[in-house]
Design a protein around this motif. Structure first.
Motif, PDB file in Angstrom:
ATOM      1  N   ASP A  72     -17.646  17.519  23.020  1.00  0.00           N
ATOM      2  CA  ASP A  72     -17.951  16.690  21.852  1.00  0.00           C
ATOM      3  C   ASP A  72     -18.920  17.405  20.921  1.00  0.00           C
ATOM      4  O   ASP A  72     -19.477  18.455  21.251  1.00  0.00           O
ATOM      5  CB  ASP A  72     -18.517  15.330  22.296  1.00  0.00           C
ATOM      6  N   LEU A  73     -19.109  16.809  19.766  1.00  0.00           N
ATOM      7  CA  LEU A  73     -19.910  17.439  18.722  1.00  0.00           C
ATOM      8  C   LEU A  73     -21.373  17.588  19.122  1.00  0.00           C
ATOM      9  O   LEU A  73     -22.005  18.611  18.837  1.00  0.00           O
ATOM     10  CB  LEU A  73     -19.801  16.634  17.429  1.00  0.00           C
ATOM     11  N   GLU A  74     -21.917  16.582  19.792  1.00  0.00           N
ATOM     12  CA  GLU A  74     -23.327  16.648  20.203  1.00  0.00           C
ATOM     13  C   GLU A  74     -23.583  17.862  21.083  1.00  0.00           C
ATOM     14  O   GLU A  74     -24.544  18.612  20.878  1.00  0.00           O
ATOM     15  CB  GLU A  74     -23.729  15.372  20.943  1.00  0.00           C
ATOM     16  N   ASN A  75     -22.706  18.065  22.067  1.00  0.00           N
ATOM     17  CA  ASN A  75     -22.903  19.202  22.962  1.00  0.00           C
ATOM     18  C   ASN A  75     -22.585  20.526  22.278  1.00  0.00           C
ATOM     19  O   ASN A  75     -23.188  21.552  22.600  1.00  0.00           O
ATOM     20  CB  ASN A  75     -22.077  19.018  24.235  1.00  0.00           C
ATOM     21  N   ALA A  76     -21.674  20.521  21.333  1.00  0.00           N
ATOM     22  CA  ALA A  76     -21.412  21.740  20.550  1.00  0.00           C
ATOM     23  C   ALA A  76     -22.658  22.138  19.768  1.00  0.00           C
ATOM     24  O   ALA A  76     -23.033  23.313  19.722  1.00  0.00           O
ATOM     25  CB  ALA A  76     -20.234  21.517  19.604  1.00  0.00           C
ATOM     26  N   GLU A  77     -23.312  21.162  19.170  1.00  0.00           N
ATOM     27  CA  GLU A  77     -24.537  21.443  18.410  1.00  0.00           C
ATOM     28  C   GLU A  77     -25.636  21.982  19.322  1.00  0.00           C
ATOM     29  O   GLU A  77     -26.358  22.919  18.965  1.00  0.00           O
ATOM     30  CB  GLU A  77     -24.997  20.171  17.698  1.00  0.00           C
ATOM     31  N   ARG A  78     -25.768  21.405  20.504  1.00  0.00           N
ATOM     32  CA  ARG A  78     -26.775  21.875  21.458  1.00  0.00           C
ATOM     33  C   ARG A  78     -26.451  23.285  21.942  1.00  0.00           C
ATOM     34  O   ARG A  78     -27.347  24.127  22.089  1.00  0.00           O
ATOM     35  CB  ARG A  78     -26.866  20.917  22.646  1.00  0.00           C
ATOM     36  N   ALA A  79     -25.172  23.555  22.189  1.00  0.00           N
ATOM     37  CA  ALA A  79     -24.765  24.885  22.657  1.00  0.00           C
ATOM     38  C   ALA A  79     -25.053  25.936  21.593  1.00  0.00           C
ATOM     39  O   ALA A  79     -25.553  27.029  21.893  1.00  0.00           O
ATOM     40  CB  ALA A  79     -23.283  24.877  23.015  1.00  0.00           C
ATOM     41  N   ILE A  80     -24.746  25.611  20.350  1.00  0.00           N
ATOM     42  CA  ILE A  80     -25.014  26.546  19.257  1.00  0.00           C
ATOM     43  C   ILE A  80     -26.518  26.762  19.100  1.00  0.00           C
ATOM     44  O   ILE A  80     -26.987  27.892  18.914  1.00  0.00           O
ATOM     45  CB  ILE A  80     -24.378  26.030  17.950  1.00  0.00           C
ATOM     46  N   ALA A  81     -27.279  25.679  19.226  1.00  0.00           N
ATOM     47  CA  ALA A  81     -28.737  25.764  19.072  1.00  0.00           C
ATOM     48  C   ALA A  81     -29.383  26.624  20.153  1.00  0.00           C
ATOM     49  O   ALA A  81     -30.409  27.267  19.910  1.00  0.00           O
ATOM     50  CB  ALA A  81     -29.349  24.368  19.084  1.00  0.00           C
ATOM     51  N   CYS A  82     -28.796  26.662  21.352  1.00  0.00           N
ATOM     52  CA  CYS A  82     -29.396  27.447  22.436  1.00  0.00           C
ATOM     53  C   CYS A  82     -29.004  28.918  22.370  1.00  0.00           C
ATOM     54  O   CYS A  82     -29.459  29.720  23.186  1.00  0.00           O
ATOM     55  CB  CYS A  82     -29.064  26.841  23.799  1.00  0.00           C
ATOM     56  N   GLY A  83     -28.150  29.273  21.417  1.00  0.00           N
ATOM     57  CA  GLY A  83     -27.877  30.694  21.187  1.00  0.00           C
ATOM     58  C   GLY A  83     -26.586  31.234  21.755  1.00  0.00           C
ATOM     59  O   GLY A  83     -26.447  32.453  21.924  1.00  0.00           O
TER      60      GLY A  83
END
Length: 213
Positions: A72-83
């Motif tokens: 989902d989008l929330e986890n995609a954003e978190r994954a991108i944020a962690c590098g």
């Protein structure tokens, strides 16, 4: 050709790691890297993946560390944020693909049928993960797809092994994702990292004729 596709052509192998223990996941990644694998996917549902990904990026500067099983989008954003360097999804969600494009992160969307594969590509996926390829015939299925989707970079996963990785590349795959045949349960249970290193080295040798083609 864009940098992501050039990277896939250069390396051809993606080690896919999923573990219930973050220390175990780290050891799996280090062993694969020691064997020469440069593209490593840490499944997002791995224990503490969000902290492991940036740690591995520091420990393995010659490797690209991405994530997968992003739903989902929330986890995609978190994954991108962690590098993460790339992001695999088991399905095609245009919203997730758009988020990757917005952040210049390759999103490899999951698909299986010709309709799904073309839909994922037209939505802007950086490549298409054909999963699970083994249930529809493995290499033969990929060969059947090629005349239809020849311009779409395909990454088959699910059933890839040391014995058939090169056959998938010969059938037109731009790269392959390998998990259980590299990190078999019995080897992991024994902390037999030497075997993982040897398997990784053997995989690299097997696909070497296809690298940079």
């Amino acid at each position: 050709m864009n940098p992501w596709l050039s990277l896939l052509q250069q390396h051809r192998i993606i080690a896919v790691i999923r573990a219930d223990n973050v220390s175990l996941a780290r050891e799996m990644a280090l062993a694969a890297a020691a064997g020469g694998i440069k593209l490593i996917e840490i499944a997002w549902n791995t224990d503490r993946a969000e902290s492991l990904i940036p740690k591995l990026q520091q420990e393995l500067p010659d490797c690209k560390i991405g994530t997968g099983t992003v739903l989902d989008l929330e986890n995609a954003e978190r994954a991108i944020a962690c590098g993460c360097s790339f992001l695999f999804t088991p399905h095609t969600n245009p919203e997730l693909i758009a988020k990757g494009l917005e952040n210049n992160i390759p999103v490899i969307a999951g698909a299986l049928t010709p309709t799904e594969i073309i839909t994922a590509w037209q939505a802007g996926a950086a490549a298409v993960k054909v999963f699970p390829v083994k249930v529809l015939g493995g290499v033969q299925y990929l060969q059947c797809l090629q005349p239809i989707v020849r311009d779409i970079p395909l990454i088959p996963t699910g059933g890839i092994s040391l014995q058939n990785a090169d056959k998938f590349l010969a059938a037109g795959a731009i790269a392959v994702g390998i998990s259980s045949h590299l990190f078999s349960p019995e080897v992991i249970a024994e902390d037999d990292w030497t075997t993982i290193i040897s398997r990784s080295q053997a995989l690299i040798q097997k696909v070497q004729p296809f690298q940079n083609q």
